[in-house]
Motif scaffolding. Structure first.
Motif, mmCIF file in Angstrom:
data_model
loop_
_atom_site.group_PDB
_atom_site.id
_atom_site.type_symbol
_atom_site.label_atom_id
_atom_site.label_comp_id
_atom_site.label_asym_id
_atom_site.label_seq_id
_atom_site.Cartn_x
_atom_site.Cartn_y
_atom_site.Cartn_z
ATOM 1 N N VAL B 31 0.926 -1.083 0.024
ATOM 2 C CA VAL B 31 -0.013 0.019 -0.036
ATOM 3 C C VAL B 31 0.912 1.365 -0.037
ATOM 4 O O VAL B 31 1.739 1.373 0.668
ATOM 5 N N PHE B 32 0.856 2.150 -1.029
ATOM 6 C CA PHE B 32 1.614 3.182 -1.417
ATOM 7 C C PHE B 32 1.066 4.327 -0.599
ATOM 8 O O PHE B 32 -0.149 4.717 -0.938
ATOM 9 N N ASP B 33 1.976 5.016 0.168
ATOM 10 C CA ASP B 33 1.499 6.562 0.731
ATOM 11 C C ASP B 33 1.951 7.525 0.129
ATOM 12 O O ASP B 33 3.251 7.889 0.023
ATOM 13 N N CYS B 37 5.712 9.566 -0.309
ATOM 14 C CA CYS B 37 6.560 9.045 -1.405
ATOM 15 C C CYS B 37 7.271 10.404 -1.988
ATOM 16 O O CYS B 37 6.667 11.329 -2.519
ATOM 17 N N LYS B 38 8.761 10.184 -2.277
ATOM 18 C CA LYS B 38 9.408 11.336 -2.770
ATOM 19 C C LYS B 38 9.491 11.011 -4.275
ATOM 20 O O LYS B 38 10.603 11.473 -5.004
ATOM 21 N N ARG B 39 8.985 9.819 -4.644
ATOM 22 C CA ARG B 39 8.985 9.906 -6.457
ATOM 23 C C ARG B 39 10.595 9.432 -6.693
ATOM 24 O O ARG B 39 11.124 9.720 -7.794
ATOM 25 N N CYS B 40 11.409 8.896 -5.738
ATOM 26 C CA CYS B 40 12.758 8.585 -6.026
ATOM 27 C C CYS B 40 13.163 7.491 -7.091
ATOM 28 O O CYS B 40 14.008 7.013 -7.537
ATOM 29 N N GLY B 41 12.199 6.554 -7.215
ATOM 30 C CA GLY B 41 12.217 5.339 -8.131
ATOM 31 C C GLY B 41 12.825 4.147 -7.774
ATOM 32 O O GLY B 41 13.074 3.246 -8.153
ATOM 33 N N PRO B 78 13.418 3.992 1.040
ATOM 34 C CA PRO B 78 14.112 4.756 2.274
ATOM 35 C C PRO B 78 12.997 5.575 3.071
ATOM 36 O O PRO B 78 13.563 6.205 4.103
ATOM 37 N N PHE B 79 12.008 5.810 2.458
ATOM 38 C CA PHE B 79 11.094 6.856 3.275
ATOM 39 C C PHE B 79 9.715 6.338 3.679
ATOM 40 O O PHE B 79 8.764 7.007 4.329
ATOM 41 N N ASP B 80 9.758 5.014 4.000
ATOM 42 C CA ASP B 80 8.675 4.252 4.727
ATOM 43 C C ASP B 80 7.299 4.545 3.987
ATOM 44 O O ASP B 80 6.433 4.669 4.693
HETATM 45 S S1 SF4 Z 1 11.081 3.847 -3.017
HETATM 46 FE FE1 SF4 Z 1 11.045 6.033 -3.685
HETATM 47 S S2 SF4 Z 1 9.446 5.970 -5.255
HETATM 48 FE FE2 SF4 Z 1 9.365 4.229 -4.025
HETATM 49 S S3 SF4 Z 1 7.579 4.400 -2.768
HETATM 50 FE FE3 SF4 Z 1 9.554 4.755 -1.695
HETATM 51 S S4 SF4 Z 1 9.920 6.942 -1.935
HETATM 52 FE FE4 SF4 Z 1 8.377 6.192 -3.425
#
Ligand code: SF4
Ligand code: SF4
Lengths: 384, 89
Positions: B31-33, B37-41, B78-80
């Motif tokens: 489940v994506f928040d 999410c920093k859109r880092c990929g 990395p951003f939980d």
């Molecule tokens: S890894 Fe990067 S792109 Fe994927 S969910 Fe985490 S923050 Fe978003």
């Protein structure tokens, strides 16, 4: 023209005449002389084939499967432990429907280690989907090699074939053999033109894919039916060969020798020559030689055996855990299904290369002719 | 599947792996928040199915037809921003 030559050499010439394009082989006694002879032929320029010297029999069969999957005629040969090591790929070759021909120079399986002849190696592959044809003489081995590619590559078959010849008894024995002319073999066996499995970048395909339970079951069912159907082609090719080359082996599936008598011995391979000599001296015993063991000739055997008083199944293998030969219950199944009243007995002989003499055959006939359901080992007593 | 099998099961109609919907194997689902999410990929690079798509608008999102629920994306983020939950079917 007949030439006196060693069995392995004769078979190598038969393979040369079949013009395989890839041969991947690993030497193992007693099949070694076949790759040796073929390597010489390639080196001398008598055979235009890619010879792959592999590091094991597993690789030999894997490379042969790979070659056949590209759509060329491929060959390998082995014996005993070599075939056991190939086991996994043996099943894959049949499942992938690759028309490989492999000469098996039959030898005992370990342990104890033993280099001599019996048929435990190929019998242990009986459920693999490969056709198995057992030869009585070197001439038959030569002729069967040439037939084998035609059978394997037939569009109604597309299955691999083991041509089985007894180690040493055939492979290392010098006999007069007629090596056919290339021109005649070319007419009989045209080049392999694959339609189902080949390498073409413009027509990519996936072979040996993963299958879910339902398609897996469907494919195994299809394979089982197709192996049975191959019997008609084994016979057809044998008959066509007989017409062209003037040599035949029973009806191509089984050979009945003086089988108009109350007792029948059922056997496979070179021992049948010895049994025939005993049969010639008696009036109560005939021989039914199983040439095509897989697919198993149920109908032919039922017809040949159902009215016998006594059927003695002679085998060069032991089905451990069943305490009989592997073919014994199969023959019983055939007779039971045919409603036969025949008494059936089993002799396990020639294991690990122990000689089977005419006296041995005479003696087991005498011992078993009034018996039923006896399974005996020839030479199984270390004090004998 | 269900069609007649070819000889040896050979597949002539290649490039068909999308026909196998690996999403049916899933027990957990990511489940994506989108806020975290920093859109880092990073998740998209680690996903063994290669089915995570990153958009500026929604952030990371998985194609649930093929997501096996392995949880690698959640482990690597990395951003939980990804939580694994038991999927109710
Ligand atoms: S890894 Fe990067 S792109 Fe994927 S969910 Fe985490 S923050 Fe978003
Ligand atoms: S759970 Fe596994 S398969 Fe699903 S999106 Fe994450 S990494 Fe990909």
């Amino acid at each position: 023209m007949k030439t006196v030559m060693e069995g392995s050499n004769a078979v190598a010439h038969a393979i040369r005449l079949c013009k395989p394009e890839v041969m991947a082989m690993f030497p193992i006694t007693p099949s070694t002389h076949i790759p040796e002879n073929l390597a010489q032929m390639v080196a001398d320029g008598d055979l235009d084939a890619k010879l792959i010297t592999v590091e094991s029999e597993f690789s030999a069969m894997s490379a042969t499967v790979g070659a056949s999957a590209t759509g060329v005629r491929a060959f390998t040969a082995t014996s005993s432990q070599g075939l056991a090591l190939m086991h996994e790929v043996v099943y894959a070759a049949a499942g992938m429907r690759l028309p490989i021909v492999t000469t098996i120079v039959n030898r005992a399986l370990s342990a104890p280690i033993n280099i001599w002849n019996d048929q435990q190696d190929t019998i242990s592959e009986r459920d693999s989907g490969w056709l198995q044809i057992y030869c009585e003489t070197n001439q038959e081995a030569v002729d069967t090699m040439i037939q084998a590619y035609k059978i394997a590559e037939d569009k109604r078959v597309l299955l691999p074939v083991f041509v089985c010849m007894d180690g040493f008894i055939l492979s290392h024995t010098y006999e007069p053999v007629d090596i056919p002319e290339q021109k005649d073999v070319d007419e009989f066996l045209p080049p392999y033109k694959p339609e189902h499995a080949f390498l073409d970048p413009d027509k990519p395909m996936t072979m040996g894919p993963f299958a879910y339970p339902k398609p897996y079951a469907a494919m195994r069912k299809e394979l089982s039916k197709d192996v049975m159907k191959a019997k008609a082609v084994v016979k057809e090719v044998h008959d066509e060969f007989a017409k062209k080359f003037g040599r035949s082996y029973g009806n191509g599936i089984i050979e009945e020798y003086k089988n108009d008598r109350p007792i029948a011995i059922v056997a496979m391979g070179s021992v049948c020559g010895t049994i025939k000599e005993v049969v010639d001296k008696r009036d109560d015993v005939g021989l039914v030689r199983v040439r095509c063991y897989r697919p198993f000739p149920k109908e032919e055997l039922a017809k040949a055996l159902k009215d016998k008083e006594n059927v003695i199944v002679f085998e060069k293998n032991v089905a451990l855990g069943l305490n009989s030969g592997a073919m014994y219950p199969e023959i019983k199944d055939v007779l039971y299904s045919a409603g036969s009243k025949a008494r059936v007995n089993n002799v396990i002989g020639g294991i690990g290369g122990i000689d089977v003499t005419k006296e041995n055959v005479e003696n087991f006939i005498e011992r078993l002719k009034d018996k039923e359901g006896v399974v005996e080992f020839l030479g199984g007593d270390p004090n004998e | 599947m269900g069609e007649k099998v070819t000889i040896g099961g050979i597949i002539y109609d290649v490039g068909n792996s999308t026909a196998t919907k690996t999403g049916t194997w899933r027990v957990f689902k990511p489940v994506f928040d989108s806020d975290k999410c920093k859109r880092c990929g990073i998740c998209a690079k680690f996903c063994p199915e290669g089915i995570i798509e990153i958009t500026q608008e929604k952030g990371a999102q998985a194609n649930m037809d093929y997501c096996k629920g392995c949880g690698i994306c959640a482990e690597e983020c990395p951003f939980d921003a990804i939580k694994m939950e038991v999927e109710k079917k």
